[in-house]
Design a protein around this motif. Structure first.
Motif, PDB file in Angstrom:
ATOM      1  N   SER A 238       9.843  16.666  -7.550  1.00 53.99           N
ATOM      2  CA  SER A 238      10.029  18.106  -7.782  1.00 53.99           C
ATOM      3  C   SER A 238       8.723  18.758  -8.230  1.00 53.99           C
ATOM      4  O   SER A 238       8.393  19.859  -7.785  1.00 53.99           O
ATOM      5  CB  SER A 238      11.134  18.359  -8.808  1.00 53.99           C
TER       6      SER A 238
ATOM      7  N   ARG B 192      12.301  21.170  -0.051  1.00 50.74           N
ATOM      8  CA  ARG B 192      12.852  19.844   0.237  1.00 50.74           C
ATOM      9  C   ARG B 192      13.188  19.728   1.713  1.00 50.74           C
ATOM     10  O   ARG B 192      12.967  18.689   2.330  1.00 50.74           O
ATOM     11  CB  ARG B 192      14.101  19.592  -0.615  1.00 50.74           C
TER      12      ARG B 192
ATOM     13  N   ILE C 118      15.923  13.038   0.259  1.00 51.24           N
ATOM     14  CA  ILE C 118      14.937  13.873  -0.433  1.00 51.24           C
ATOM     15  C   ILE C 118      15.589  14.552  -1.632  1.00 51.24           C
ATOM     16  O   ILE C 118      15.015  14.591  -2.727  1.00 51.24           O
ATOM     17  CB  ILE C 118      14.330  14.927   0.523  1.00 51.24           C
TER      18      ILE C 118
ATOM     19  N   TYR D  57      14.479  14.152  -5.417  1.00 54.24           N
ATOM     20  CA  TYR D  57      14.099  15.383  -6.127  1.00 54.24           C
ATOM     21  C   TYR D  57      14.827  15.476  -7.467  1.00 54.24           C
ATOM     22  O   TYR D  57      14.249  15.871  -8.477  1.00 54.24           O
ATOM     23  CB  TYR D  57      14.432  16.579  -5.239  1.00 54.24           C
TER      24      TYR D  57
END
Length: 71
Positions: A7, A17, A31, A35
């Protein structure tokens, strides 16, 4: 404990993302889990593709912290 700093890296690169998932050819759910630091295992090929797209090192994405929160 291993922290996933995806992030932070995406924020610095101003990339979404969704865009990362498309460019790295990685499932959006993967992802998203990275994240949000919800993954337990990360495939090395996936890390390789993410690092290639973001032009970063693995150490930019992953960070080790001991039980006391120290790096």
């Amino acid at each position: 404990m291993i922290r996933i700093k995806l992030s932070e890296v995406l924020g610095r690169k101003k990339m979404t993302r969704k865009k990362l998932a498309e460019l790295a050819n990685v499932r959006p759910n993967t992802i998203g889990d990275m994240y949000n630091e919800k993954v337990r295992k990360i495939d090395l090929d996936t890390l390789d593709r993410i690092c290639a797209v973001l032009k970063c090192n693995i150490s930019d994405l992953l960070q080790y912290q001991d039980e006391n929160g120290e790096k």
